[in-house]
Design a protein around this motif. Sequence first.
Motif, mmCIF file in Angstrom:
data_model
loop_
_atom_site.group_PDB
_atom_site.id
_atom_site.type_symbol
_atom_site.label_atom_id
_atom_site.label_comp_id
_atom_site.label_asym_id
_atom_site.label_seq_id
_atom_site.Cartn_x
_atom_site.Cartn_y
_atom_site.Cartn_z
ATOM 1 N N LEU A 1 23.456 100.218 9.917
ATOM 2 C CA LEU A 1 22.392 99.428 10.535
ATOM 3 C C LEU A 1 22.930 98.114 11.090
ATOM 4 C CD1 LEU A 1 19.543 99.979 7.919
ATOM 5 C CD2 LEU A 1 19.736 101.022 10.187
ATOM 6 N N SER A 2 23.800 97.459 10.356
ATOM 7 C CA SER A 2 24.350 96.170 10.785
ATOM 8 C C SER A 2 25.224 96.309 12.020
ATOM 9 C CB SER A 2 25.142 95.531 9.652
ATOM 10 O OG SER A 2 24.278 95.173 8.608
ATOM 11 N N GLU A 3 25.908 97.437 12.139
ATOM 12 C CA GLU A 3 26.720 97.671 13.336
ATOM 13 C C GLU A 3 25.849 97.863 14.568
ATOM 14 O OE1 GLU A 3 29.363 100.935 12.608
ATOM 15 O OE2 GLU A 3 30.340 99.911 10.936
ATOM 16 N N TYR B 1 16.680 104.964 3.693
ATOM 17 C CA TYR B 1 17.473 105.532 2.604
ATOM 18 C C TYR B 1 16.714 106.673 1.919
ATOM 19 C CZ TYR B 1 20.360 105.764 -1.591
ATOM 20 O OH TYR B 1 21.163 106.192 -2.616
ATOM 21 N N GLN B 2 15.426 106.472 1.683
ATOM 22 C CA GLN B 2 14.607 107.517 1.063
ATOM 23 C C GLN B 2 14.537 108.753 1.964
ATOM 24 O OE1 GLN B 2 13.547 107.487 -2.043
ATOM 25 N NE2 GLN B 2 14.447 105.468 -2.293
ATOM 26 N N MET C 1 23.457 103.592 -0.255
ATOM 27 C CA MET C 1 22.682 102.555 0.424
ATOM 28 C C MET C 1 23.619 101.600 1.174
ATOM 29 S SD MET C 1 19.621 101.428 0.954
ATOM 30 C CE MET C 1 18.497 100.093 0.954
ATOM 31 N N GLU C 2 24.784 101.322 0.579
ATOM 32 C CA GLU C 2 25.728 100.400 1.216
ATOM 33 C C GLU C 2 26.191 100.929 2.569
ATOM 34 O OE1 GLU C 2 30.042 98.525 0.164
ATOM 35 O OE2 GLU C 2 28.589 98.694 -1.470
ATOM 36 N N GLN C 3 26.475 102.233 2.637
ATOM 37 C CA GLN C 3 26.905 102.839 3.898
ATOM 38 C C GLN C 3 25.792 102.744 4.937
ATOM 39 O OE1 GLN C 3 28.044 106.956 3.580
ATOM 40 N NE2 GLN C 3 28.857 107.032 5.643
ATOM 41 N N LEU C 4 24.567 102.951 4.516
ATOM 42 C CA LEU C 4 23.420 102.841 5.416
ATOM 43 C C LEU C 4 23.308 101.421 5.971
ATOM 44 C CD1 LEU C 4 20.717 103.889 6.645
ATOM 45 C CD2 LEU C 4 19.645 103.153 4.534
ATOM 46 N N ASP D 1 18.112 91.105 8.954
ATOM 47 C CA ASP D 1 18.372 91.120 7.518
ATOM 48 C C ASP D 1 17.751 92.398 6.944
ATOM 49 O OD1 ASP D 1 18.699 90.782 4.830
ATOM 50 O OD2 ASP D 1 17.550 88.926 4.682
ATOM 51 N N TYR D 2 18.531 93.443 6.918
ATOM 52 C CA TYR D 2 18.027 94.754 6.498
ATOM 53 C C TYR D 2 17.683 94.817 5.022
ATOM 54 C CZ TYR D 2 19.426 96.399 11.064
ATOM 55 O OH TYR D 2 19.534 96.559 12.415
ATOM 56 N N GLU D 3 18.250 93.942 4.230
ATOM 57 C CA GLU D 3 17.991 93.990 2.795
ATOM 58 C C GLU D 3 16.590 93.500 2.444
ATOM 59 O OE1 GLU D 3 21.060 92.966 0.095
ATOM 60 O OE2 GLU D 3 22.617 93.254 1.602
#
Length: 76
Positions: A8-10, A66-67, A1-4, A16-18
């Motif tokens: 997205l942030s790049e 992510y899913q 999830m962190e890599q995703l 705020d994707y979280e």
Amino acid sequence: MEQLLEILSEIQPDVDYETCTTLIDDEWLDSFAILSIVSELEEAFDIGITPADIVPENFNSAQALYQMVKRLQEEG
């Protein structure tokens, strides 16, 4: 999830994707951003995202993305 989340942030750093669950519905992501996300996810996770996968249900939140990635990796 962190890599995703990093990907997205790049692509679209002002979201705020979280917490956001309306990335498509509230037009946070435009078509260019979606194409960039598809390309980056395919490369980073070694998956194939088809046009059938590019629906709001899969792109409205980072969790939904992510899913989708997990499902495509399992199908892979």
